[in-house]
Design a protein around this motif. Sequence first.
Motif, PDB file in Angstrom:
ATOM      1  N   GLN A  42     -15.902 -24.415  17.473  1.00 49.95           N
ATOM      2  CA  GLN A  42     -17.094 -23.833  16.857  1.00 49.95           C
ATOM      3  C   GLN A  42     -17.221 -24.384  15.459  1.00 49.95           C
ATOM      4  O   GLN A  42     -16.253 -24.421  14.713  1.00 49.95           O
ATOM      5  CB  GLN A  42     -16.971 -22.300  16.825  1.00 49.95           C
ATOM      6  N   ASP A  43     -18.423 -24.835  15.107  1.00 49.26           N
ATOM      7  CA  ASP A  43     -18.644 -25.321  13.747  1.00 49.26           C
ATOM      8  C   ASP A  43     -18.569 -24.163  12.754  1.00 49.26           C
ATOM      9  O   ASP A  43     -19.028 -23.057  13.050  1.00 49.26           O
ATOM     10  CB  ASP A  43     -20.027 -25.980  13.619  1.00 49.26           C
TER      11      ASP A  43
ATOM     12  N   SER B 295     -15.332 -27.987  11.816  1.00 48.55           N
ATOM     13  CA  SER B 295     -15.378 -27.440  13.165  1.00 48.55           C
ATOM     14  C   SER B 295     -13.987 -26.998  13.590  1.00 48.55           C
ATOM     15  O   SER B 295     -13.019 -27.735  13.466  1.00 48.55           O
ATOM     16  CB  SER B 295     -15.959 -28.460  14.148  1.00 48.55           C
TER      17      SER B 295
ATOM     18  N   CYS C 266      -9.834 -30.195  12.776  1.00 45.25           N
ATOM     19  CA  CYS C 266     -11.247 -30.134  12.392  1.00 45.25           C
ATOM     20  C   CYS C 266     -11.987 -31.159  13.229  1.00 45.25           C
ATOM     21  O   CYS C 266     -11.604 -32.328  13.270  1.00 45.25           O
ATOM     22  CB  CYS C 266     -11.420 -30.445  10.911  1.00 45.25           C
ATOM     23  N   ALA C 267     -13.047 -30.715  13.904  1.00 41.93           N
ATOM     24  CA  ALA C 267     -13.744 -31.612  14.827  1.00 41.93           C
ATOM     25  C   ALA C 267     -15.066 -32.119  14.269  1.00 41.93           C
ATOM     26  O   ALA C 267     -15.791 -32.826  14.959  1.00 41.93           O
ATOM     27  CB  ALA C 267     -13.977 -30.907  16.161  1.00 41.93           C
ATOM     28  N   GLN C 268     -15.414 -31.749  13.040  1.00 40.89           N
ATOM     29  CA  GLN C 268     -16.679 -32.230  12.487  1.00 40.89           C
ATOM     30  C   GLN C 268     -16.381 -32.996  11.201  1.00 40.89           C
ATOM     31  O   GLN C 268     -15.714 -32.461  10.319  1.00 40.89           O
ATOM     32  CB  GLN C 268     -17.604 -31.038  12.210  1.00 40.89           C
TER      33      GLN C 268
END
Lengths: 583, 262
Positions: free
Chosen positions: B193-194, B183, B217-219
Amino acid sequence: MANQHVSDPTEHAHASHELSFWRKYVFSVDHKVIGLQYCITAWIFLLIGFSLMMLMRWQLAFPYQPVPFLGRFLSPHLAPNGVISAELYNQLGAMHGTIMVFLGIVPLAVGAFGNYLVPLQIGAPDMAFPRLNMMSYWLYLPAGLLMLASFFLPGGAAQSGWTSYPPLADINPGQTVWLLAMVIIITSSLLGSINFLVTTLNMRAKGLTLSRLPVFVWSEMVASVLLLLAFPPLEAASILQLADRVLHTSFYIPAGLVVLGVPSTATGGGQPILWQHLFWFLAHPEVYVLVLPPMGIVAEIIANNTRKPLHGYKTIVASMIAIGFMSFIVWAHHMFISGMAPALSNFFLVTTMIISVPSVAILTCFIYSLKGGSIRFTTPMLFALAFLPMFGIGGLTGLPLGISVTDIYLHDTYYVIGHFHYVVVTGSIVAMMGGVYHWFPKWFGRKMNDTLGKVHFWGTLLCMNGVFFPMFIQGMAGQDRRYWDPMTQLHNVPTQPLHVVSSISAWTLFLFQLPFIYNFFHSMFHGEKADNPWEATTLEWACPSPPPHGNFVKIPRVYRGPYEYSVPGAKTDWIAQDAPEAA
Amino acid sequence: MNLNYPKYGWGLPVAASTYARDIDFGIRLIHYAMFAIFILWGIFFTYLLIRYRRRDGVPAEREHEHHPIKSLMPDLIVMVFEIGLIAFYAIPVWSRIKQTFPDPKDANEINVIAEQFAWNVQYPGPDGKFGKRSPDLVHFSNPIGLDRSDPAAKDDVVLANEIHMPLGKPTLIHLMSKDVIHSFFIPSFRIKQDAVPGMDIPVWVQPTRPGLYELSCAQLCGFGHSLMRAEVVVQTPADYAAWLKSQEPAPAAAAQPQNLGF
């Protein structure tokens, strides 16, 4: 004895003393024994899930430091020199979520409280399908043990988060056992939910119309419908993911993957987002399975301790049903930024705002119920009262996450973790702790110690807030969730010290559970004897405490609604549901 | 050119994109409302607990009338607030950020291709065209599998963990992933946004302030998730053009290893 064919409950009661130890306490078909089995097992799983988190919290608060004392017992491969590695951290994280949700809270809310109380509150001798009930438990326990055993398998436990998004979950080690265990757990829940629905609809005592059902029974019924309809898609989805891993299919794997420089051998053609839709189609109704039964518990405790009927019984029940329906069409609010068509977000944004309306209505009714009451601050009541503002924080912080625009920023930050922990920990778990204190006299014929209960309550409330409130501040600063190392990104560094606050609160929270555990087992044998100490009106108190096999000596007849407290002109301030008209 | 990171602290990071203010407005408004609701509600709750505590000889009052409208007033207020948020804030702003995109001709168009655990960036170069890519050509020296035999690929610039954006112009990003879901999160730009393998997801952002920013990175993407970090460099258009010019074009096709047929 195995060939007994008894259908008459009274006859059953006479036969009970002949049961062997194994049939009576282990492979029992009695809903009360199964309920207590669920209760103790689920609390143990909650403690295990909590322990995993306490270990993770060391890494977040003091990154790169070896775990004191425990470090030397960790595998040197996963924790070199006692320092938690990223692989171990991800395993702990995935298993914490899975254990808490699927092996802790749901079995406690439905398996334990539902099993023990629903048949009693509707005046039934047992569940409709006692053997199915036993099977539910005996699928749940092995599945839970299998889940735990995965830590000791080569590759370790699942490490792709409790949400297990493919393709990561398709390629990470540990996932196969996770999926197998999930399939068994889901099957167990499905059997349970069918049993609850049939029991509640068909086995109510004479006079117990639907509008006279205690709110707790309603909450279990709605939760069962949710489990029944929402779990099959996840079961199917899990089997598809299992096929991707074991049979090399490509349900969730697109073409052209290159993992760590190596082109994937999968044929491709799958869609990773499909899993997310199937998963959240279960997991959002699941959130309400976690929340509705605790709300039912709170309703029972509040009515009993305000000594007046609940405010807006019909509003509460209608809201629960509305939540049940709506919970099936809000799932994609977890997926605003997942890459699904952005136009879809508007639909889920609107449904999410709609579902908040009945939730607010229930909370409002609970607060209004206090008005005009004669409030007894008993230990269970303290927990029920704490549920209201704490669940309120959980609900309110859902607002900026449910609004698609603000979710762009807050999604996948610590803000989300804070939000759902306020809902399920300070909300659901606190309510269920209150439920234990409230129904303990029913289960064992003895009361839990009040002083220890109050120490447990205040310590728990304070520490839980200490764990979760800092997460809102961290999330606001953009701190990313699921990070093994909180120091690698500049924007995470300033709020890292808050992890120390959270972690110390978590460890202290553990200490405050010790009086609860001691109180539970000590009071079981040495507590003050009690039959109906709360002077409660509902049917579960119409049989002896603890109830014998078959529950009621004579099946009760119901004459009135569930909360007839402080009726003008009555001799006492409560009239039991089964008391004949002449009061 | 002397660029620095903004000071990150508690609270929202510096707002550095055109729509960051819109998102912050919502976050602040909702939090003020939440705070007000919680305080008012807390006062009422405390009052009830004190006023209606158990006292000897004072029985509970049974309500004889139930006013459904009155008890649903808080609900109505919350509902009106939410309808307002949806109609005048969420849907219009969402459609501006996520559903309308700048014309590629007027934008700085780049490909961002995520992998475990890096962000690869492909710039189309002076011809404005992206060279073809193929998973079969992926190699440690060619992380995005650029096909050098494609004429459009000749002037492409490929960088890892470094994104340059000019001021005064939107940057249109084609977000892709080679392996798992990542993400794309730049906290100061309020963009997230992924990146999904098998998909090309467009996102855009227009920076408003020169400087360095952090991309994380958020995922959850594996054991290196927390290490996945890139630097976003926002420059004046002149500096940006100078930087782009200074970049060497990608190595010639002959240097590429053969596809080994994995």
